[in-house]
Design a protein around this motif. Structure first.
Motif, PDB file in Angstrom:
ATOM      1  N   LEU A 131     -11.852   6.567 -27.558  1.00  0.00           N
ATOM      2  CA  LEU A 131     -11.502   5.642 -26.488  1.00  0.00           C
ATOM      3  C   LEU A 131     -10.581   6.380 -25.526  1.00  0.00           C
ATOM      4  CD1 LEU A 131     -11.395   2.894 -25.091  1.00  0.00           C
ATOM      5  CD2 LEU A 131      -9.501   2.272 -26.613  1.00  0.00           C
ATOM      6  N   VAL A 184      -8.361   6.132 -22.267  1.00  0.00           N
ATOM      7  CA  VAL A 184      -7.666   5.145 -21.436  1.00  0.00           C
ATOM      8  C   VAL A 184      -7.075   5.890 -20.249  1.00  0.00           C
ATOM      9  CG1 VAL A 184      -5.982   3.281 -21.408  1.00  0.00           C
ATOM     10  CG2 VAL A 184      -7.109   3.905 -23.558  1.00  0.00           C
ATOM     11  N   ASP A 215      -6.824   5.545 -15.666  1.00  0.00           N
ATOM     12  CA  ASP A 215      -7.165   4.775 -14.469  1.00  0.00           C
ATOM     13  C   ASP A 215      -7.443   5.644 -13.252  1.00  0.00           C
ATOM     14  OD1 ASP A 215      -4.318   5.368 -14.425  1.00  0.00           O
ATOM     15  OD2 ASP A 215      -4.198   4.060 -12.675  1.00  0.00           O
ATOM     16  N   ASP A 238     -15.830   5.961 -24.862  1.00  0.00           N
ATOM     17  CA  ASP A 238     -15.703   4.722 -24.103  1.00  0.00           C
ATOM     18  C   ASP A 238     -14.482   4.840 -23.197  1.00  0.00           C
ATOM     19  OD1 ASP A 238     -17.871   3.681 -25.488  1.00  0.00           O
ATOM     20  OD2 ASP A 238     -16.616   2.752 -27.028  1.00  0.00           O
ATOM     21  N   ALA A 259     -11.494   2.912 -20.725  1.00  0.00           N
ATOM     22  CA  ALA A 259     -10.729   1.731 -20.319  1.00  0.00           C
ATOM     23  C   ALA A 259      -9.776   2.157 -19.210  1.00  0.00           C
ATOM     24  CB  ALA A 259      -9.947   1.148 -21.491  1.00  0.00           C
ATOM     25  N   SER A 311      -7.241   0.134 -18.012  1.00  0.00           N
ATOM     26  CA  SER A 311      -6.022  -0.678 -18.027  1.00  0.00           C
ATOM     27  C   SER A 311      -5.601  -0.951 -19.463  1.00  0.00           C
ATOM     28  CB  SER A 311      -6.258  -2.005 -17.304  1.00  0.00           C
ATOM     29  OG  SER A 311      -7.186  -2.803 -18.031  1.00  0.00           O
ATOM     30  N   ASP A 322      -7.925  -3.769 -20.868  1.00  0.00           N
ATOM     31  CA  ASP A 322      -9.252  -3.303 -21.281  1.00  0.00           C
ATOM     32  C   ASP A 322      -9.155  -2.457 -22.554  1.00  0.00           C
ATOM     33  OD1 ASP A 322     -10.480  -4.591 -19.207  1.00  0.00           O
ATOM     34  OD2 ASP A 322     -10.698  -2.802 -17.950  1.00  0.00           O
ATOM     35  N   ALA A 323      -8.129  -1.619 -22.617  1.00  0.00           N
ATOM     36  CA  ALA A 323      -7.970  -0.756 -23.789  1.00  0.00           C
ATOM     37  C   ALA A 323      -7.728  -1.575 -25.049  1.00  0.00           C
ATOM     38  CB  ALA A 323      -6.812   0.209 -23.561  1.00  0.00           C
ATOM     39  N   ARG A 324      -6.896  -2.578 -24.941  1.00  0.00           N
ATOM     40  CA  ARG A 324      -6.615  -3.406 -26.110  1.00  0.00           C
ATOM     41  C   ARG A 324      -7.880  -4.132 -26.573  1.00  0.00           C
ATOM     42  NH1 ARG A 324      -2.177  -8.327 -26.673  1.00  0.00           N
ATOM     43  NH2 ARG A 324      -2.482  -8.643 -28.920  1.00  0.00           N
ATOM     44  N   ARG A 325      -8.658  -4.632 -25.616  1.00  0.00           N
ATOM     45  CA  ARG A 325      -9.894  -5.343 -25.968  1.00  0.00           C
ATOM     46  C   ARG A 325     -10.859  -4.416 -26.713  1.00  0.00           C
ATOM     47  NH1 ARG A 325     -14.540  -5.219 -23.405  1.00  0.00           N
ATOM     48  NH2 ARG A 325     -13.576  -4.313 -21.535  1.00  0.00           N
ATOM     49  N   LEU A 326     -11.040  -3.200 -26.196  1.00  0.00           N
ATOM     50  CA  LEU A 326     -11.963  -2.275 -26.838  1.00  0.00           C
ATOM     51  C   LEU A 326     -11.422  -1.789 -28.185  1.00  0.00           C
ATOM     52  CD1 LEU A 326     -13.056  -0.163 -23.740  1.00  0.00           C
ATOM     53  CD2 LEU A 326     -14.495  -1.715 -25.066  1.00  0.00           C
ATOM     54  N   TRP A 386      -7.680   7.479 -30.099  1.00  0.00           N
ATOM     55  CA  TRP A 386      -7.412   6.889 -28.786  1.00  0.00           C
ATOM     56  C   TRP A 386      -6.749   7.959 -27.927  1.00  0.00           C
ATOM     57  CZ3 TRP A 386      -4.250   2.743 -31.759  1.00  0.00           C
ATOM     58  CH2 TRP A 386      -5.112   1.790 -32.322  1.00  0.00           C
TER      59      TRP A 386
END
Length: 235
Positions: A5, A7, A9, A29, A31, A33, A36-40, A49
């Motif tokens: 993941l 993260v 911007d 993947d 993210a 923000s 978004d990162a927390r959701r994924l 990460w």
């Protein structure tokens, strides 16, 4: 296959870091923000990460603290435009396994990912690319090529992406400076500096660093705007 993941911007930084990580090979993947990162991160298993220290809606440290409090123990690497040793040490103290300054070469980025995931071929931290000289070139092509492993096509694509984002960043800085919002000025130029490093925009990076240090300074703002125009003119 390793699943990561990322993260981040800033489009320039994201494009480079994503491509370098994907070449490991890995599924990456993205993210842009904290939200978004927390959701994924909470809905899919990741081997690592890769978290930017400064995000539009919060900090990488706060994101990691939240995920750890929720019971996740995924290895985490921090990446940041900050280059001061104390800033990197603070990120490691906050729980990141590694902390890297951007720009970072593709080889060092990949080695760091291997290191925190325990993949074969891991080696100790490689140093990030050195910052540009204070009175540097508008475009340091050699530095940009080092960052992308000598791929001239990749370097050119990242430069065009950087140039496409630069006017919007300039306008955001002008608005924030006009409103006296020093934190917003700092956030905008901090984000810009990571991209500067990946494309070798040395003069732009130096002007952004000065404005970050003195966001209320009209001289620093004028120098920043002059650097933007020079950078855009010398495409």
């Amino acid at each position: 296959m390793t699943r990561l993941l990322l993260v981040e911007d800033d489009p320039t930084s994201c494009g480079f870091l994503h491509a370098a990580a994907a070449a490991l090979p890995a599924r990456v993947d993205i993210a842009g923000s904290v939200a978004d990162a927390r959701r994924l991160a909470t809905h899919a298993p990741y081997d690592a990460w890769l978290i930017d220290a400064h995000l539009p809606d919060g900090s990488g440290v706060a994101l990691l603290e939240t995920l750890r409090a929720e019971g996740f123990r995924t290895p985490a690497l921090a990446h940041t435009a900050a280059r001061e040793p104390e800033a990197l040490e603070a990120l490691r103290a906050a729980g990141f396994a590694l902390a890297l300054s951007k720009p970072v070469s593709a080889a060092a980025w990949q080695a760091s990912i291997r290191q925190i995931t325990g993949a074969a071929g891991a080696r100790p931290d490689a140093p990030s690319a050195p910052p540009g000289a204070k009175a540097g070139l508008v475009w340091n092509t050699a530095s940009a090529l080092r960052a992308v492993g000598g791929d001239a096509g990749n370097a050119a694509a990242l430069r065009e992406l950087f140039l496409g984002e630069l006017p919007g960043t300039r306008d955001a800085v002008v608005r924030a400076a006009g409103a006296g919002e020093s934190d917003a000025v700092r956030q905008a130029v901090h984000r810009l500096r990571a991209g500067c490093g990946f494309v070798g925009a040395e003069r732009m990076d130096a002007a952004a660093a000065d404005l970050h240090a003195a966001p209320h300074s009209s001289d620093a703002l004028h120098a920043f705007l002059a650097a933007v125009e020079t950078t855009l003119a010398q495409r």
